[in-house]
Each structure stands twice: as C-alpha cells, then as structure tokens.
Write a protein that holds these residues in place. Structure first.
Motif: not given
Length: 190
Positions: A57-78
């Motif tokens: 859970t921790r690793l997946l959440g962290s990776e998703l947060a990073h990738e979403l920030r790179v692709r979409f800026g601050r539109r998405y949070a995890v």
C-alpha cells in the motif's frame, strides 16, 4: 443469535446507518480505537494490516502520487486508508484512492475516484464480493484488488449501477495501465 442471523431474520426490523450519521459518530469519537468502515448501512470491522499489505500500500501510493504529479501537476492527490463517500449508506476506506481535486468539495470526503485500490489478504471476500458494487455505483472508473494470496490483481472497469462490466485477473508481473501510467504490481512487493 449472531449479528448475521439477526440481519437475515425476516421478523426483525433492522435499521441501516446513514453516512451522515456515521460521520457525526466518527467526529464525536464514537469509534475511537476501532477500525471500522460503513458498507451498505452496516458497520464492518476492518482487519489489521500485515507487513506485506502495509508495504505494498505504502509503495504503490507513493509511486502513484509521484507519477500523477509528473503527468497532471496538482490536479490529483493520492490518499491511503482514507474514506470515500460512495453513497448515502457507504463510506469505505480503501487502501489507495486517487482523488481528483477538481471534483472534491472542501470539508467533505471525496465521492468519486478514477482509481481505488484494495490490497487484500484477509479481506478478499469483502473486497471482491461486496465492494465492487459499491464502487461501481459510485462510478469509480478503475477498481483494483491486489490479491496477496493468489498473487494477482483483479481489475474492475466499466462501472454500471449493477456492477462492473469488465473484470479481469492479471499476474503481478504483468504491466497494467491506469490514467496513462504503467504499473507492474510485482515492483511493489517486498
């Protein structure tokens, strides 16, 4: 008589708990020290997390947060282990939830998500049998269950009021994609 037997007894009147009342009870500290979630008007105890579930859970959440920030800026949070107001009677707390900041109302739990992930070991029945309908009715675009027992990810897509139309199981070493992000669950295992 067990709680389940009482709920099935046709002569017993059972009242479902609303999400609004549940939220009031949570705010008042009524469930202090208990880990519960509201599913279809019923308080359901959440199992404690094992080491593998917590790490995944921790690793997946962290990776998703990073990738979403790179692709979409601050539109998405995890969020991790945070509630979603899925309906008037359901407020589950998924292991990982992607929150679209443009649809979220201030001071309220999110009511929609493009991706919810449950990491399951002892909660497989709940995550594969009960939650898909709750999340589909909330129009959650992708609902994934990372099944630590069978070492597979069950991906639910195409939500309808009756459930998900597309449900497929994938081995952990297969690359999946969500929101344009390639994800290989095997990369998040200890």
């Amino acid at each position: 008589m067990s709680t389940e037997a009482i709920a099935r007894d046709p002569e017993t009147q059972v009242f479902a708990l609303s999400r609004a009342l549940y939220d009031e009870m949570v705010e008042a500290g009524k469930f202090e020290g208990q880990h519960v979630e509201l599913l279809e008007g019923v308080l359901v105890e959440m199992a404690p997390q094992g080491v593998e579930q917590w790490n995944t859970t921790r690793l997946l959440g962290s990776e998703l947060a990073h990738e979403l920030r790179v692709r979409f800026g601050r539109r998405y949070a995890v969020g991790q282990q945070g509630p979603i107001g899925a309906s008037d009677g359901s407020e589950p707390e998924p292991d990982v939830i992607v929150i679209d900041q443009t649809t979220r109302r201030q001071g309220q739990h999110p009511t929609w998500s493009p991706l919810i992930v449950e990491v399951a070991q002892t909660s497989l029945t709940k995550d594969l049998l009960h939650k898909p309908l709750i999340y589909a009715r909330a129009d959650v675009t992708d609902y994934w269950v990372i099944d630590l027992v069978a070492r597979r990810t069950v991906v639910h897509r195409l939500p309808t009021a009756e459930g998900y139309l597309d449900v497929e199981a994938h081995p952990f070493d297969q690359t999946l994609e969500v929101m344009g992000i390639p994800i290989r669950i095997a990369d998040f295992m200890d």
